[in-house]
Design a protein around this motif. Structure first.
Motif, PDB file in Angstrom:
ATOM      1  N   LEU A   1       0.819  -1.208   0.000  1.00  0.00           N
ATOM      2  CA  LEU A   1       0.000   0.000   0.000  1.00  0.00           C
ATOM      3  C   LEU A   1       0.848   1.251   0.000  1.00  0.00           C
ATOM      4  N   ALA A   2       1.965   1.214   0.723  1.00  0.00           N
ATOM      5  CA  ALA A   2       2.800   2.401   0.825  1.00  0.00           C
ATOM      6  C   ALA A   2       4.163   2.047   1.398  1.00  0.00           C
ATOM      7  N   GLU A   3       5.121   2.903   1.125  1.00  0.00           N
ATOM      8  CA  GLU A   3       6.408   2.910   1.797  1.00  0.00           C
ATOM      9  C   GLU A   3       6.434   4.219   2.571  1.00  0.00           C
ATOM     10  N   VAL A   4       6.582   4.157   3.866  1.00  0.00           N
ATOM     11  CA  VAL A   4       6.534   5.367   4.686  1.00  0.00           C
ATOM     12  C   VAL A   4       7.777   5.449   5.559  1.00  0.00           C
ATOM     13  N   PRO A   5       8.202   6.671   5.880  1.00  0.00           N
ATOM     14  CA  PRO A   5       9.385   6.817   6.731  1.00  0.00           C
ATOM     15  C   PRO A   5       9.067   6.405   8.170  1.00  0.00           C
ATOM     16  N   ASP A   6      10.071   5.879   8.830  1.00  0.00           N
ATOM     17  CA  ASP A   6       9.972   5.571  10.249  1.00  0.00           C
ATOM     18  C   ASP A   6       9.989   6.903  10.986  1.00  0.00           C
ATOM     19  N   MET A   7       8.923   7.217  11.689  1.00  0.00           N
ATOM     20  CA  MET A   7       8.803   8.520  12.331  1.00  0.00           C
ATOM     21  C   MET A   7       8.675   8.365  13.839  1.00  0.00           C
ATOM     22  N   ALA A   8       9.321   9.253  14.573  1.00  0.00           N
ATOM     23  CA  ALA A   8       9.200   9.308  16.024  1.00  0.00           C
ATOM     24  C   ALA A   8       7.808   9.840  16.370  1.00  0.00           C
ATOM     25  N   PRO A   9       7.310   9.557  17.565  1.00  0.00           N
ATOM     26  CA  PRO A   9       5.979  10.050  17.950  1.00  0.00           C
ATOM     27  C   PRO A   9       5.821  11.561  17.771  1.00  0.00           C
ATOM     28  N   GLU A  10       6.862  12.332  18.080  1.00  0.00           N
ATOM     29  CA  GLU A  10       6.754  13.788  17.917  1.00  0.00           C
ATOM     30  C   GLU A  10       6.662  14.177  16.437  1.00  0.00           C
ATOM     31  N   ASP A  11       7.297  13.395  15.556  1.00  0.00           N
ATOM     32  CA  ASP A  11       7.197  13.644  14.117  1.00  0.00           C
ATOM     33  C   ASP A  11       5.785  13.354  13.612  1.00  0.00           C
ATOM     34  N   VAL A  12       5.187  12.285  14.125  1.00  0.00           N
ATOM     35  CA  VAL A  12       3.815  11.940  13.740  1.00  0.00           C
ATOM     36  C   VAL A  12       2.866  13.040  14.196  1.00  0.00           C
ATOM     37  N   SER A  13       3.045  13.526  15.423  1.00  0.00           N
ATOM     38  CA  SER A  13       2.204  14.616  15.932  1.00  0.00           C
ATOM     39  C   SER A  13       2.327  15.858  15.065  1.00  0.00           C
ATOM     40  N   LYS A  14       3.565  16.176  14.653  1.00  0.00           N
ATOM     41  CA  LYS A  14       3.793  17.340  13.803  1.00  0.00           C
ATOM     42  C   LYS A  14       3.076  17.157  12.454  1.00  0.00           C
ATOM     43  N   ALA A  15       3.153  15.947  11.887  1.00  0.00           N
ATOM     44  CA  ALA A  15       2.494  15.667  10.603  1.00  0.00           C
ATOM     45  C   ALA A  15       0.984  15.801  10.731  1.00  0.00           C
ATOM     46  N   ILE A  16       0.428  15.301  11.828  1.00  0.00           N
ATOM     47  CA  ILE A  16      -1.026  15.401  12.047  1.00  0.00           C
ATOM     48  C   ILE A  16      -1.436  16.858  12.196  1.00  0.00           C
ATOM     49  N   ASP A  17      -0.660  17.636  12.954  1.00  0.00           N
ATOM     50  CA  ASP A  17      -0.962  19.062  13.120  1.00  0.00           C
ATOM     51  C   ASP A  17      -0.950  19.790  11.779  1.00  0.00           C
ATOM     52  N   LYS A  18       0.041  19.480  10.928  1.00  0.00           N
ATOM     53  CA  LYS A  18       0.112  20.126   9.612  1.00  0.00           C
ATOM     54  C   LYS A  18      -1.055  19.711   8.728  1.00  0.00           C
ATOM     55  N   ALA A  19      -1.447  18.446   8.801  1.00  0.00           N
ATOM     56  CA  ALA A  19      -2.594  17.976   8.013  1.00  0.00           C
ATOM     57  C   ALA A  19      -3.878  18.648   8.475  1.00  0.00           C
ATOM     58  N   ASP A  20      -4.047  18.791   9.797  1.00  0.00           N
ATOM     59  CA  ASP A  20      -5.231  19.476  10.321  1.00  0.00           C
ATOM     60  C   ASP A  20      -5.293  20.921   9.842  1.00  0.00           C
ATOM     61  N   ALA A  21      -4.153  21.603   9.893  1.00  0.00           N
ATOM     62  CA  ALA A  21      -4.112  22.999   9.451  1.00  0.00           C
ATOM     63  C   ALA A  21      -4.422  23.105   7.964  1.00  0.00           C
ATOM     64  N   ALA A  22      -3.888  22.195   7.173  1.00  0.00           N
ATOM     65  CA  ALA A  22      -4.150  22.212   5.730  1.00  0.00           C
ATOM     66  C   ALA A  22      -5.617  21.941   5.449  1.00  0.00           C
ATOM     67  N   GLN A  23      -6.227  21.016   6.189  1.00  0.00           N
ATOM     68  CA  GLN A  23      -7.642  20.704   5.984  1.00  0.00           C
ATOM     69  C   GLN A  23      -8.505  21.904   6.320  1.00  0.00           C
ATOM     70  N   GLU A  24      -8.191  22.589   7.419  1.00  0.00           N
ATOM     71  CA  GLU A  24      -8.956  23.777   7.802  1.00  0.00           C
ATOM     72  C   GLU A  24      -8.854  24.850   6.728  1.00  0.00           C
ATOM     73  N   HIS A  25      -7.657  25.042   6.188  1.00  0.00           N
ATOM     74  CA  HIS A  25      -7.444  26.037   5.134  1.00  0.00           C
ATOM     75  C   HIS A  25      -8.242  25.658   3.887  1.00  0.00           C
ATOM     76  N   SER A  26      -8.196  24.382   3.507  1.00  0.00           N
ATOM     77  CA  SER A  26      -8.939  23.917   2.334  1.00  0.00           C
ATOM     78  C   SER A  26     -10.431  24.095   2.524  1.00  0.00           C
ATOM     79  N   ALA A  27     -10.920  23.779   3.719  1.00  0.00           N
ATOM     80  CA  ALA A  27     -12.349  23.925   3.997  1.00  0.00           C
ATOM     81  C   ALA A  27     -12.765  25.384   3.871  1.00  0.00           C
ATOM     82  N   THR A  28     -11.929  26.299   4.359  1.00  0.00           N
ATOM     83  CA  THR A  28     -12.232  27.730   4.255  1.00  0.00           C
ATOM     84  C   THR A  28     -12.271  28.165   2.794  1.00  0.00           C
TER      85      THR A  28
END
Length: 87
Positions: free
Chosen positions: A35-62
């Motif tokens: 399905l995918a090849e994904v980088p091994d990410m530390a928990p703080e990296d995953v949190s950062k990615a989720i935060d960026k995705a949330d911000a992008a979704q909010e911007h797109s919705a607006t």
């Protein structure tokens, strides 16, 4: 069948230096398909990615809400915008 997420380089900017070179496969357990090849990410990296995705979704919705308020078909508007960016 791999999808666009099979390009782990898309996520490397979100990973720590020490983990950036390590990736792992995500496989559909029922078919064995990659399905995918994904980088091994530390928990703080995953949190950062989720935060960026949330911000992008909010911007797109607006942006889509603005298109609707101006009686513009959001899908057509998005398609035209992406075409302009690609060219």
């Amino acid at each position: 069948m791999a999808n666009k997420t099979s390009n782990p380089e898309r996520f490397l900017h979100l990973t720590s230096e020490s983990r950036a070179a390590k990736c792992f496969s995500v496989v559909n357990p029922s078919t064995g398909d990659l399905l995918a090849e994904v980088p091994d990410m530390a928990p703080e990296d995953v949190s950062k990615a989720i935060d960026k995705a949330d911000a992008a979704q909010e911007h797109s919705a607006t942006l889509l809400q603005t298109a609707k308020m101006n009686n513009v078909d959001p899908l057509a508007w998005l398609t035209q915008t992406l075409e302009r960016i690609a060219n």
